[in-house]
Design a protein around this motif. Structure first.
Motif, PDB file in Angstrom:
ATOM      1  N   TYR A   6       0.945  -1.115   0.033  1.00  0.00           N
ATOM      2  CA  TYR A   6      -0.020  -0.091  -0.067  1.00  0.00           C
ATOM      3  C   TYR A   6       0.911   1.275   0.019  1.00  0.00           C
ATOM      4  N   PHE A  47      -5.568   3.729   2.997  1.00  0.00           N
ATOM      5  CA  PHE A  47      -5.567   2.424   3.878  1.00  0.00           C
ATOM      6  C   PHE A  47      -5.474   2.770   5.460  1.00  0.00           C
ATOM      7  N   LYS A  48      -6.097   3.766   5.984  1.00  0.00           N
ATOM      8  CA  LYS A  48      -6.114   4.018   7.319  1.00  0.00           C
ATOM      9  C   LYS A  48      -7.472   3.783   7.865  1.00  0.00           C
ATOM     10  N   SER A  49      -7.573   3.353   9.046  1.00  0.00           N
ATOM     11  CA  SER A  49      -9.047   2.820   9.805  1.00  0.00           C
ATOM     12  C   SER A  49      -9.133   4.088  10.877  1.00  0.00           C
ATOM     13  N   GLU A  65      -3.814   4.115  12.535  1.00  0.00           N
ATOM     14  CA  GLU A  65      -4.140   2.526  12.611  1.00  0.00           C
ATOM     15  C   GLU A  65      -4.665   2.135  11.274  1.00  0.00           C
ATOM     16  N   SER A  66      -4.417   0.815  10.995  1.00  0.00           N
ATOM     17  CA  SER A  66      -5.200   0.414   9.861  1.00  0.00           C
ATOM     18  C   SER A  66      -5.527  -1.113  10.121  1.00  0.00           C
ATOM     19  N   PHE A  78      -7.173  -4.410   2.876  1.00  0.00           N
ATOM     20  CA  PHE A  78      -7.686  -3.728   3.780  1.00  0.00           C
ATOM     21  C   PHE A  78      -9.042  -3.668   4.025  1.00  0.00           C
ATOM     22  N   THR A 122     -12.652  -2.132   5.877  1.00  0.00           N
ATOM     23  CA  THR A 122     -13.074  -0.669   6.091  1.00  0.00           C
ATOM     24  C   THR A 122     -13.783  -0.669   7.181  1.00  0.00           C
ATOM     25  N   GLN A 171     -12.844  -0.177  13.648  1.00  0.00           N
ATOM     26  CA  GLN A 171     -11.974  -1.099  14.734  1.00  0.00           C
ATOM     27  C   GLN A 171     -12.530  -1.008  15.959  1.00  0.00           C
TER      28      GLN A 171
END
Length: 477
Positions: free
Chosen positions: A301, A311-313, A405-406, A414, A416, A419
């Motif tokens: 990524y 690609f981040k949560s 965080e991801s 990834f 979605t 979290q």
């Protein structure tokens, strides 16, 4: 509304995710700084042990697989030559041992407990550091390990304790090279002098400041894995077989960047998989593989400074010391914050998938104290107080962490979905809300983490169980 529902769910499952499982009366004598606690799970998972000591005695408490209290033993604390508990092990009969270190680590005393015969035993060991240097000591796979490096040869020395007595094994690194990115060759002792070795606890969330270490040590089913990230072009691994203590080298390239002249990188091992992070001032890349050997196709990524990170949560965060994290609004500001930091990536297998935290760690000066120091300096000069150093008024530098965080599935796709909290989140919150708890230990037991602590008010040893939250917990499926 979505955030409100998540908040309500979080509050609801907070009680579900932690359980008071045991309180056992035990009075530890003062002073408080002589009190210590350590806990460990038996290798077969059928028992859990906590050990508590004061200035006079050490107590061993045994719990069954349901964490019900079953038995206890106590004995006199070892001599004043040893200061603190460094780890634990089990002998072939399943009897637990606790290992005490002197301040300089040259003296080791092991205390063993046999619950069937109701006896305790003690074995002293001495380690000469005349020609070797301490690297780390840790408990894993029912053993206690002491790892040192030779000051003269390309060797590591691994001492393995099971029944309180060490077996010494020499690890030969003479056929391997440690070379800096600028081409400088290192001796092992020289390398570790500048890069302290950090042991990574298995199956436990690893904080970013720990994951930022250049030299890390992992334990797998049949080996120890020494991970080195001193060169941003690749990760260097040494697999130490626990069967014959042979050493094998593996190198795995870091992901490529379009501009690679000034980059920083690090890696992290989760299970059998490798996670790698590399960034420059213009771009950032995350790479994942299902093995360390580089023979599988990586999942990569990427993002550039002018792009948003897809690609981040979580939001982009910066945290100074123990202060609350604050949000960074853009990728460009995030990348600027990463400048001159030690790259860090941490991965944890949760019920939702693989939680990855990545960013950078560095020491910064507290802004308030910088202003205060400058003001005091001007005031002292005006008052003729030139003999006073304004730096004396400044606190030590503050650890700054910049991260996001991801969440990924087991194939590193990834994910979605939102979290959910993990056990360490609840443990941190519990300790923050109960700052009078100063003597405690956290141990893994099955799929839970057990916080063992001393309640000085009630004079009890308390066990609390904390678990990761799953989607089933959140939605009641």
């Amino acid at each position: 509304m979505k955030k409100l529902l998540l908040f309500i769910s979080f509050v609801f499952i907070q009680g579900f995710a932690q359980t008071l499982v045991s309180t056992q009366h035990l009075e530890l004598k003062k002073p408080w700084d002589k009190r210590q606690i350590i806990c460990i799970s038996a290798e077969d998972g059928n028992a859990f042990y906590s050990f508590a000591s004061d200035k006079q005695r050490i107590y061993a408490l045994k719990y069954n697989q349901a964490l019900f209290f079953r038995d206890s033993l106590s004995t006199t604390r070892p001599s004043k030559d040893v200061d603190y508990i460094a780890g634990t092990s089990f002998d072939s009969s399943g009897n637990p041992f606790v290992y005490w270190f002197s301040e300089d680590r040259s003296k080791i005393v092991s205390t063993g407990f046999d619950f069937s015969s109701r006896k305790s035993f003690e074995y002293p060991t001495s380690v000469s550091f005349e020609k070797e240097t301490f690297l780390n000591a840790f408990s894993a796979k029912g053993k206690f390990f002491l790892l040192t490096v030779s000051d003269e040869e390309q060797q590591l020395f691994l001492r393995c304790f099971t029944d309180g007595k060490p077996e010494l094994h020499t690890l030969d690194f003479s056929k391997f090279e440690l070379v800096s990115q600028k081409g400088k060759k290192f001796k092992l002792a020289e390398f570790f002098e500048g890069n302290p070795l950090q042991f990574i606890e298995p199956e436990v969330f690893c904080p970013l400041n720990v994951a930022a270490s250049v030299a890390k040590l992992y334990v797998s089913s049949d080996s120890l894995v020494l991970s080195l990230d001193h060169d941003s072009r690749f990760s260097q691994f040494f697999l130490i077989a626990l069967s014959d203590f042979s050493v094998k080298e593996i190198r795995n390239n870091q992901p490529e960047l379009s501009i690679e002249n000034t980059t920083s990188a690090n890696s992290f091992i989760v299970g059998q998989s490798l996670c790698q992070l590399r960034f420059s001032d213009k771009e950032l890349a995350l790479s994942f593989e299902n093995s360390l050997d580089g023979n599988t196709e990586p999942v990569v990524y990427r993002t550039k400074v002018e792009e948003s990170i897809s690609f981040k949560s979580s939001p982009l965060f910066v945290q100074n010391g123990n202060n609350k994290s604050s949000e960074i609004k853009t990728t460009a500001k995030f990348m600027r914050r990463l400048e001159n930091s030690n790259p860090a990536i941490s991965a944890y297998k949760s019920p939702q998938g693989i939680l990855v935290t990545c960013g950078g760690v560095k020491q910064t000066m507290n802004t308030t104290n910088v202003i205060l120091g400058a003001t005091l300096g001007v005031g002292m000069i005006a008052a003729g107080g030139g003999s006073v150093n304004p730096g004396d008024f400044l606190d030590a530098s503050v650890l700054q962490q910049v991260y996001f965080e991801s969440l990924f599935d087991d194939s590193f796709k990834f994910d979605t979905k939102d979290q959910l909290p993990i056990a360490s989140d609840f443990i941190s919150q519990f300790l923050d809300e109960n700052d009078d708890i100063t003597t405690y230990s956290v141990g893994r037991f099955g799929k839970s983490e057990i916080l063992t602590y001393y309640d000085s008010k009630d004079k009890t040893i308390v066990l609390r169980k904390f678990t990761d939250v799953s989607n089933d917990d959140l939605f009641g499926n």
